[in-house]
Design an enzyme around this catalytic site. Structure first.
Site, PDB file in Angstrom:
ATOM      1  N   TYR A 160       0.850  -1.176   0.000  1.00  0.00           N
ATOM      2  CA  TYR A 160       0.000   0.000   0.000  1.00  0.00           C
ATOM      3  C   TYR A 160       0.896   1.239   0.000  1.00  0.00           C
ATOM      4  O   TYR A 160       1.073   1.900   1.005  1.00  0.00           O
ATOM      5  CB  TYR A 160      -0.919  -0.005   1.228  1.00  0.00           C
ATOM      6  CG  TYR A 160      -2.190   0.791   1.016  1.00  0.00           C
ATOM      7  CD1 TYR A 160      -2.212   1.860   0.132  1.00  0.00           C
ATOM      8  CD2 TYR A 160      -3.358   0.475   1.674  1.00  0.00           C
ATOM      9  CE1 TYR A 160      -3.362   2.576  -0.091  1.00  0.00           C
ATOM     10  CE2 TYR A 160      -4.524   1.188   1.459  1.00  0.00           C
ATOM     11  CZ  TYR A 160      -4.514   2.240   0.582  1.00  0.00           C
ATOM     12  OH  TYR A 160      -5.671   2.952   0.373  1.00  0.00           O
ATOM     13  N   HIS A 348     -14.151   2.835  -2.696  1.00  0.00           N
ATOM     14  CA  HIS A 348     -15.048   3.843  -3.283  1.00  0.00           C
ATOM     15  C   HIS A 348     -15.432   4.879  -2.238  1.00  0.00           C
ATOM     16  O   HIS A 348     -15.774   4.521  -1.106  1.00  0.00           O
ATOM     17  CB  HIS A 348     -16.298   3.164  -3.829  1.00  0.00           C
ATOM     18  CG  HIS A 348     -17.318   4.137  -4.331  1.00  0.00           C
ATOM     19  ND1 HIS A 348     -17.186   4.767  -5.546  1.00  0.00           N
ATOM     20  CD2 HIS A 348     -18.454   4.629  -3.767  1.00  0.00           C
ATOM     21  CE1 HIS A 348     -18.221   5.599  -5.724  1.00  0.00           C
ATOM     22  NE2 HIS A 348     -18.995   5.532  -4.655  1.00  0.00           N
ATOM     23  N   THR A 415     -13.265  -2.733  -0.240  1.00  0.00           N
ATOM     24  CA  THR A 415     -12.077  -2.684   0.608  1.00  0.00           C
ATOM     25  C   THR A 415     -11.883  -1.328   1.282  1.00  0.00           C
ATOM     26  O   THR A 415     -11.122  -1.226   2.236  1.00  0.00           O
ATOM     27  CB  THR A 415     -10.822  -3.014  -0.217  1.00  0.00           C
ATOM     28  OG1 THR A 415     -10.917  -2.315  -1.459  1.00  0.00           O
ATOM     29  CG2 THR A 415     -10.723  -4.495  -0.478  1.00  0.00           C
ATOM     30  N   GLU A 416     -12.548  -0.306   0.760  1.00  0.00           N
ATOM     31  CA  GLU A 416     -12.447   1.015   1.383  1.00  0.00           C
ATOM     32  C   GLU A 416     -13.738   1.773   1.122  1.00  0.00           C
ATOM     33  O   GLU A 416     -14.207   1.830  -0.003  1.00  0.00           O
ATOM     34  CB  GLU A 416     -11.302   1.835   0.774  1.00  0.00           C
ATOM     35  CG  GLU A 416      -9.921   1.310   1.053  1.00  0.00           C
ATOM     36  CD  GLU A 416      -8.834   2.179   0.417  1.00  0.00           C
ATOM     37  OE1 GLU A 416      -9.112   3.342   0.078  1.00  0.00           O
ATOM     38  OE2 GLU A 416      -7.720   1.671   0.266  1.00  0.00           O
ATOM     39  N   ASN A 417     -14.284   2.358   2.178  1.00  0.00           N
ATOM     40  CA  ASN A 417     -15.424   3.249   2.020  1.00  0.00           C
ATOM     41  C   ASN A 417     -15.559   4.001   3.340  1.00  0.00           C
ATOM     42  O   ASN A 417     -15.517   3.392   4.411  1.00  0.00           O
ATOM     43  CB  ASN A 417     -16.707   2.447   1.719  1.00  0.00           C
ATOM     44  CG  ASN A 417     -17.945   3.331   1.646  1.00  0.00           C
ATOM     45  OD1 ASN A 417     -18.857   3.220   2.459  1.00  0.00           O
ATOM     46  ND2 ASN A 417     -17.978   4.219   0.689  1.00  0.00           N
TER      47      ASN A 417
END
Ligand SMILES: *[C@@H]1O[C@H](CO)[C@@H](O)[C@H](O)[C@H]1NC(C)=O
Ligand SMILES: *[C@@H]1O[C@H](CO)[C@@H](O)[C@H](O)[C@H]1NC(C)=O
Ligand SMILES: *[C@@H]1O[C@H](CO)[C@@H](O)[C@H](O)[C@H]1NC(C)=O
Length: 572
Positions: A160, A348, A415-417
Site C-alpha cells: 500500500y 469507493h 475494501t475502502e469506504n
C-alpha cells in the site's frame, strides 16, 4: 486512505448550480431499502481498515532493524501542509496498543480486519536475498495471532504505497521492471510466513493513486513528475507484478493454504452530466475506463481498455512519438495476466458528474489530456471533511453494478469506504458520518439485490490516522484519537456505534429499529463528548501528579536523611 483530490483542484471541482434545477438527485436516492443481507451471506464480512504504515516512525525504525520507506523522506516541508512533518510524528509502536486496538475491534463486532504489511519492515533493503528482518516477521505474527485469537479474520494488503526507499533510489521504483521480481520475492516471503493463517491477500491497494500521485503529479512519494509517461510505465509493471504474485500463489501455495489473492482498486463513480448527451455518456465511460478499467481490464479481460489504447496511441502520434506512451502487453503476457484475481477489491468514496472537456489545456502529454474530461459536483451534495469528498450514496450502487457487468460478476470485496472529518472538529457526535454509512451500505444492499456478488465490506477506518499528503489533519476513524496526548487515548464516535448496530443486525431490519440506533448512538456520544472535554483537565492533573509526587518523595527522603544524620550525631 485514502486518498486524494482526484486532480488539481482548480479545474476539477467545478460546481454546477444548474444541476440543482435540472436534476434533482437521482430517483433511488429517495427510497431507503429496509432489509438484511441474505442469510447465505453469513460469508459477508464486516471489516474496518487500518494501515499499519502510518505508525512506522523514524525512532521506531531505529529500534526494529527495518529500513527506510519512502514516505519518511516525504512531506517534511511545510509546502505540503502536513501537521508535524509527514510520517515522522512519533507514535507509540503498535504492539503497545495491540490489545487495546483489538478490544476496539471486538467492541465493533467486526468479523474481519484489513491491514497492510510494510515491505521495508520485512525486507530492509527491499530485496529478500539481502536480509529478512526477523523482528518485522514477529511483529506481524503477533498481530495476526492476536486477531485470530479474538476470532477476527485478517485481510492483508502486501503493498500500500510504501516502497522500500532503496528500491526507489536504486531502480527508480516502479519505473523499473526489476521491481516485478523483487515484489514476487516479497510476496512469497509473506505467503510463506503468514499464509498458514492469512487467507485473504490483496497484492496492491489503490495502485492508480500511487502511480498518478507518485509518478505524474508528484503530489505523493516519490514525487516524480513524468507527465503522461511515468504513470503508465509504473502501472504496467504493477499489473505484471500482481499477476506474477498471483501465479506464485496458485502454483506454490494455494493447495496447502487454500486462500484467495486479489487486487484492490479505487474508483469514484462517473455519472454523465447530461444523460441524453452521447458525448457525456462517452466521457463518463472514459472516466471509468481510465480509472478502474486501466487495472481491472488487463486482469479480467487480458488487455488495457480499448479507449485507453486508442486515445493514448492517437495523442502519442500527434505528439510526434513513435510509440504509444501506453505500454503494450505481448500475447503471452496477456494470457498470463488474464484471470489472475480471485476477487475484485473495490475502494469507493464519492461521485463526479462527467462531461467532455470544453477548453484546451497546457500542451504536452499528461494523464489529464489523455482523458479529456471535466469533473463536476453538485453543490447540493453534502460535503465532508476532505475537500474532494461528497456524500453521493447512489453512485456506489452504480459502480458496483458497473464492475459486476464489466468483469462478469466477480466476487467483490468493498475494501475502502468512509467519510472524513477535519481535526479541528473534535466532535464525537458525527451524524453526517452516520448518514454516509447508512446511505452507502444501503446502496450496497441494493446492489446485492441487483445481483452483484459482494462478499465483504470494509469501512475506512478504525482509528483516526495518517492520511498521506494531508498528514493527520483529516479524520476518518470510528474512534477519535487524541494525538496530542502522550497515551493517545481513543474515544468512540457515534458512527462507530451505528456501524456496530448494522453489523449485528446484518443490515437494516426495519424503520423503528434503525431509528433507535441513531438515537442511541447520539446519546452515547454526547456522554463521551463530556469525557473528552475533561481530558485536558485530566492530563493536567496527571502532569501535576507526575511532577509533584516524585518531588515530594525526594523531599521526604532528604528530610529523613537529615533527621537521621542529626540523630546519629547527637548519639555520638
Ligand atoms: C532498471 O534498473 C537497472 C539497475 O539499476 C538499470 O540498469 C536499468 O537501466 C533500469 N531500467 C530502467 C528502465 O530504468
Ligand atoms: C492454478 O493452479 C491450478 C492447480 O495447480 C492449475 O490447474 C491451474 O491451471 C492454475 N491456473 C492458472 C491460470 O495457471
Ligand atoms: C465549460 O463547461 C463549464 C461547465 O458546464 C461551464 O461552466 C463553462 O462556462 C464552459 N466553458 C466554456 C469555455 O465553454
Amino acid at each position: 486512505m485514502k486518498p486524494l483530490p482526484v486532480v488539481t483542484l482548480w479545474w476539477v471541482l467545478l460546481l454546477v448550480p444548474r444541476l440543482g434545477a435540472t436534476r434533482k438527485g437521482s430517483p433511488e436516492e429517495a427510497s431507503f431499502y429496509y432489509g438484511t443481507f441474505p442469510p447465505g451471506m453469513s460469508s459477508l464480512c464486516w471489516s474496518v481498515h487500518l494501515s499499519i504504515f502510518q505508525k512506522l516512525t523514524k525512532s521506531y525504525i531505529d529500534t526494529q532493524g527495518t529500513s527506510d520507506q519512502m514516505w519518511l523522506h516525504w512531506g517534511q516541508g511545510s509546502e505540503w501542509g502536513l501537521e508535524g512533518g509527514g510520517a515522522r510524528i512519533p507514535c507509540p509502536a503498535p504492539h503497545h496498543l495491540l490489545q487495546e486496538d483489538i478490544a476496539l475491534l471486538r467492541e465493533l463486532h467486526v468479523s474481519h480486519y484489513q491491514l497492510s504489511l510494510s515491505w521495508p519492515r520485512l525486507l530492509p533493503t527491499g530485496v529478500r536475498g539481502d536480509q529478512v528482518n526477523a523482528k518485522g516477521v514477529k511483529f506481524y505474527n503477533d498481530i495476526i495471532d492476536a486477531l485470530l485469537k479474538s476470532n477476527i479474520t485478517p485481510m492483508v494488503t502486501l503493498h500500500y504505497w510504501d516502497l522500500p526507499q532503496l528500491l526507489q533510489v536504486k531502480y527508480g521504483g516502479w519505473q523499473n521492471m526489476s521491481l516485478i521480481n523483487y515484489f514476487n520475492d516479497y510476496a512469497n516471503l509473506c505467503f510463506e510466513a503468514f499464509g498458514d493463517r492469512v487467507k485473504h491477500w490483496i497484492t496492491f491497494s489503490d495502485p492508480r493513486a500511487m502511480v498518478e500521485k507518485g509518478y505524474e503529479t508528484g503530489h505523493h512519494a516519490p514525487g516524480l513528475k513524468l507527465h503522461g509517461t511515468g504513470l503508465y510505465k509504473a502501472a504496467h509493471h504493477i499489473i505484471k507484478a500482481h499477476a506474477r504474485a498471483w501465479h506464485s500463489y496458485n502454483t506454490t501455495w494455494r493447495r496447502r493454504q487454500q486462500g484467495l489473492v486479489g487486487i484492490s482498486l479505487n474508483c469514484d463513480w462517473g455519472e454523465p452530466l447530461d444523460i441524453r448527451n452521447p458525448e457525456d455518456i462517452e466521457a463518463a465511460e472514459r472516466y471509468l475506463q481510465f480509472c478502474l478499467g486501466w487495472f481491472a481490464n488487463p486482469i479480467y479481460a487480458g488487455d488495457y481498455p480499448q479507449v485507453m489504447k486508442d486515445r493514448i496511441g492517437r495523442k502519442s502520434t500527434e505528439q510526434g512519438l513513435e510509440m504509444s506512451r501506453l505500454p503494450v502487453f505481448s500475447v503471452q503476457e496477456k494470457s498470463y495476466i488474464k484471470g489472475t484475481s480471485d476477487f475484485l477489491g473495490l475502494g469507493h468514496f464519492t461521485t463526479r458528474y462527467i462531461t467532455e472537456r470544453n477548453y484546451s489545456s497546457r500542451q504536452g502529454p499528461s494523464y489529464q489530456n489523455d482523458r479529456d474530461i471535466m469533473e463536476l459536483v453538485d453543490p447540493n451534495w453534502p460535503d465532508l471533511g476532505s475537500k474532494w469528498l461528497y456524500s453521493v450514496p447512489w453512485g456506489f450502487r452504480r459502480l458496483l453494478n458497473f464492475a459486476q457487468t464489466q468483469y462478469v460478476n466477480p466476487p467483490m470485496y468493498v475494501t475502502e469506504n468512509g467519510a472524513s472529518q477535519k481535526s479541528d472538529c473534535t466532535q464525537l457526535c458525527d451524524p453526517w458520518r452516520i448518514q454516509y454509512l447508512k446511505g452507502y451500505i444501503n446502496e450496497m444492499l441494493k446492489a446485492i439485490k441487483d445481483g452483484a456478488n459482494i462478499k465483504g465490506y470494509t469501512s475506512w477506518s478504525l482509528l483516526d490516522k495518517f492520511e498521506w499528503e494531508n498528514g493527520y489533519s483529516e479524520r476518518y476513524g470510528f474512534y477519535y484519537v487524541d494525538f496530542k496526548s502522550r497515551h493517545k487515548p481513543r474515544y468512540p464516535k457515534a458512527s462507530g456505534q451505528y456501524y456496530k448496530r448494522i453489523i449485528i443486525a446484518n443490515g437494516f431490519p426495519n424503520p423503528r429499529e434503525v431509528a433507535s440506533w441513531h438515537l442511541e448512538a447520539l446519546e452515547t456520544c454526547s456522554i463521551n463528548n463530556h469525557m473528552l472535554a475533561t481530558e485536558p483537565l485530566l492530563n493536567h492533573m496527571q502532569m501535576v501528579t507526575e511532577a509533584v509526587v516524585p518531588t515530594v518523595c525526594a523531599l521526604c527522603i532528604l528530610i529523613a536523611a537529615v533527621l537521621l544524620m542529626l540523630l546519629l550525631r547527637r548519639q555520638s
